[in-house]
Enzyme design. Structure first.
Site, PDB file in Angstrom:
ATOM      1  N   TRP A 103      -1.962  -5.090  -4.961  1.00  0.00           N
ATOM      2  CA  TRP A 103      -3.003  -5.403  -3.963  1.00  0.00           C
ATOM      3  C   TRP A 103      -4.255  -4.605  -4.276  1.00  0.00           C
ATOM      4  O   TRP A 103      -5.368  -5.133  -4.222  1.00  0.00           O
ATOM      5  CB  TRP A 103      -2.518  -5.121  -2.543  1.00  0.00           C
ATOM      6  CG  TRP A 103      -1.377  -5.990  -2.134  1.00  0.00           C
ATOM      7  CD1 TRP A 103      -0.121  -5.587  -1.783  1.00  0.00           C
ATOM      8  CD2 TRP A 103      -1.364  -7.432  -2.036  1.00  0.00           C
ATOM      9  NE1 TRP A 103       0.652  -6.681  -1.476  1.00  0.00           N
ATOM     10  CE2 TRP A 103      -0.076  -7.812  -1.626  1.00  0.00           C
ATOM     11  CE3 TRP A 103      -2.322  -8.418  -2.269  1.00  0.00           C
ATOM     12  CZ2 TRP A 103       0.291  -9.151  -1.433  1.00  0.00           C
ATOM     13  CZ3 TRP A 103      -1.963  -9.748  -2.082  1.00  0.00           C
ATOM     14  CH2 TRP A 103      -0.665 -10.103  -1.671  1.00  0.00           C
ATOM     15  N   ASP A 151      -7.258  -0.387   2.871  1.00  0.00           N
ATOM     16  CA  ASP A 151      -6.401  -1.538   3.176  1.00  0.00           C
ATOM     17  C   ASP A 151      -5.143  -0.970   3.836  1.00  0.00           C
ATOM     18  O   ASP A 151      -4.359  -0.279   3.194  1.00  0.00           O
ATOM     19  CB  ASP A 151      -6.064  -2.268   1.862  1.00  0.00           C
ATOM     20  CG  ASP A 151      -5.082  -3.424   2.058  1.00  0.00           C
ATOM     21  OD1 ASP A 151      -4.572  -3.622   3.182  1.00  0.00           O
ATOM     22  OD2 ASP A 151      -4.826  -4.134   1.056  1.00  0.00           O
ATOM     23  N   LYS A 161       2.217  -7.956   8.806  1.00  0.00           N
ATOM     24  CA  LYS A 161       3.252  -6.994   8.436  1.00  0.00           C
ATOM     25  C   LYS A 161       3.710  -6.187   9.654  1.00  0.00           C
ATOM     26  O   LYS A 161       4.890  -5.929   9.807  1.00  0.00           O
ATOM     27  CB  LYS A 161       2.737  -6.032   7.349  1.00  0.00           C
ATOM     28  CG  LYS A 161       2.041  -6.710   6.173  1.00  0.00           C
ATOM     29  CD  LYS A 161       3.004  -7.234   5.132  1.00  0.00           C
ATOM     30  CE  LYS A 161       2.400  -8.215   4.142  1.00  0.00           C
ATOM     31  NZ  LYS A 161       1.227  -7.780   3.405  1.00  0.00           N
TER      32      LYS A 161
HETATM   33  C1  LIG Z   1       0.301  -8.425   2.238  1.00  0.00           C
HETATM   34  C2  LIG Z   1      -0.786  -7.541   1.752  1.00  0.00           C
HETATM   35  C3  LIG Z   1      -2.055  -8.035   1.387  1.00  0.00           C
HETATM   36  C4  LIG Z   1      -2.376  -9.509   1.386  1.00  0.00           C
HETATM   37  O1  LIG Z   1      -2.577  -9.979   2.653  1.00  0.00           O
HETATM   38  P1  LIG Z   1      -3.004 -11.504   2.924  1.00  0.00           P
HETATM   39  O2  LIG Z   1      -3.246 -11.470   4.400  1.00  0.00           O
HETATM   40  O3  LIG Z   1      -1.855 -12.360   2.501  1.00  0.00           O
HETATM   41  O4  LIG Z   1      -4.234 -11.793   2.147  1.00  0.00           O
HETATM   42  C5  LIG Z   1      -3.022  -7.127   1.000  1.00  0.00           C
HETATM   43  N1  LIG Z   1      -2.771  -5.811   0.954  1.00  0.00           N
HETATM   44  C6  LIG Z   1      -1.567  -5.305   1.290  1.00  0.00           C
HETATM   45  C7  LIG Z   1      -1.351  -3.832   1.233  1.00  0.00           C
HETATM   46  C8  LIG Z   1      -0.539  -6.153   1.690  1.00  0.00           C
HETATM   47  O5  LIG Z   1       0.658  -5.647   2.027  1.00  0.00           O
END
Ligand SMILES: *Cc1c(COP(=O)(O)O)cnc(C)c1O
Length: 356
Positions: A99, A166, A190
């Site tokens: 990511w 993030d 999540k």
């Molecule tokens: C799941 C995830 C993403 C991607 O998220 P989307 O909403 O599917 O774009 C980005 N960063 C992390 C750390 C993730 O766990």
């Protein structure tokens, strides 16, 4: 049989969230209509949006000068919105996983990108430390929890440049010092809500400094000005997010979550370290994620991987297959996962050990 939901995302949500959302799908706030079929500008939904934003601020103790946004597009859209809005000349990125490297790739479209450190050399199984961040970087981007590899930055870093994080997979898992961040974002699927809504916490005085023209929908200032109502927000996921926020408050907030998450993770890591059949992929204890716990078969027992997966699935363990880039197993232990599920997994591992 009871199912224990260890999926990495979308993933387990509190029963409170699911029940209240199911009810509102049938009858929203006594309107006699579904939450899916009313105007987002009606007073009932406006109240939901406002309460979600204010509870978000309350639970994370967000200081003055920050706004909470609920947007569409997923965390992946933030990979480009962040540099679009903040990168004037140079940005710094810490590469701790796929990511993080996807975020870094997008930033290159907007200016110079410095990768301050990377753990790619050992399949991202640790968090690099002791790296230098250029003083003239417009920001440093980090991924606090690496969902795929099971590493986590569990404290708020002190850096001289604006910090962007993030937090898709560890938001609300611990108390934060939000004042150390310029911007926090994540997909909600999540630890907060069903897929479809993205949260952004932004310090508003960092915006509007690049001199770049930004398409209206991708400009954070648009959403700050319109209170996340510039266009139709993801109504149902925002409603569900509010339920999770209420649940979090009832449970004692993020400090209580942190304590529980530490207990759950300790239980599982201890078993992985003790059990002769398994080993953790992240060996450095301080880098181990409290949210995604990755483990593989020990070298002498590699051929038992498929058998263990079937054995565990037969005992109600759902979603423990590891991501293809790590292999083995991954148990995600998000806020809503009860400690009983972790105990059930530990017992399953112990029973399997006795068989071999
Ligand atoms: C799941 C995830 C993403 C991607 O998220 P989307 O909403 O599917 O774009 C980005 N960063 C992390 C750390 C993730 O766990």
């Amino acid at each position: 049989m009871k199912k224990h939901n260890f999926y990495a995302g979308p993933s387990i949500l509190p029963e409170y969230t699911i029940k209240n959302t199911a009810e509102a799908v049938l009858d929203f706030a006594g309107t006699g209509l579904s939450v899916m079929e009313v105007s987002h500008r009606g007073k009932e939904f406006v109240a939901v949006m406002e309460e979600a934003q204010s509870l978000f601020k309350e639970l994370l103790d967000i200081p003055q000068g920050y706004e909470v946004l609920f947007l569409g597009g997923g965390a992946s859209t933030q990979f480009c919105m962040v540099p679009y809005n903040l990168l004037k000349k140079k940005a710094a990125y810490l590469n701790t996983g796929s990511w993080a490297s996807k975020a870094l790739k997008e930033a290159k479209l907007f200016g110079e990108v410095v990768e301050v450190a990377s753990s790619k050399d050992s399949n991202y199984n640790y968090i690099p430390k002791g790296y230098q961040v250029p003083d003239d970087a417009d920001y440093l981007h980090i991924t606090t929890n690496n969902t795929i590899y099971g590493t986590e930055i569990k404290e708020d870093l002190d850096v001289k440049v604006p910090l962007v994080a993030d937090m898709s997979s560890d938001i609300f898992s611990r108390p934060l010092d939000v004042s150390k961040y310029a911007l926090i974002y994540g997909g909600a699927q999540k630890n907060l809500a069903p897929a479809g809504v993205t949260f952004v916490v932004v310090k508003t005085d960092i915006l509007g400094k690049t001199g770049r023209e930004i398409p209206t929908i991708l400009d954070y200032r648009t959403h700050v000005e319109k209170g996340s109502m510039f266009n139709t927000p993801p109504v149902l996921p925002v409603f569900a997010a509010l339920q999770t926020l209420k649940w979090l408050k009832q449970q004692g907030g993020v400090a209580a979550m942190q304590k529980r998450n530490q207990e759950k993770a300790a239980l599982l890591y201890n078993e992985i370290d003790r059990n002769k059949l398994f080993k953790a992929t992240v060996t450095n204890e301080e880098d181990r994620s409290l949210m995604n716990i990755c483990f593989v078969m020990n070298d002498d027992y590699a051929e038992l991987e498929k058998e263990f997966l079937d054995f565990a699935t037969g005992r109600g363990m759902i979603g423990i297959k590891g991501h293809r880039s790590v292999g083995g197993f991954r148990a995600s232990t998000y806020n809503a996962l009860p400690i009983e599920s972790v105990k059930a997994l530990v017992e399953t591992m112990q029973e399997f050990e006795k068989k071999h």
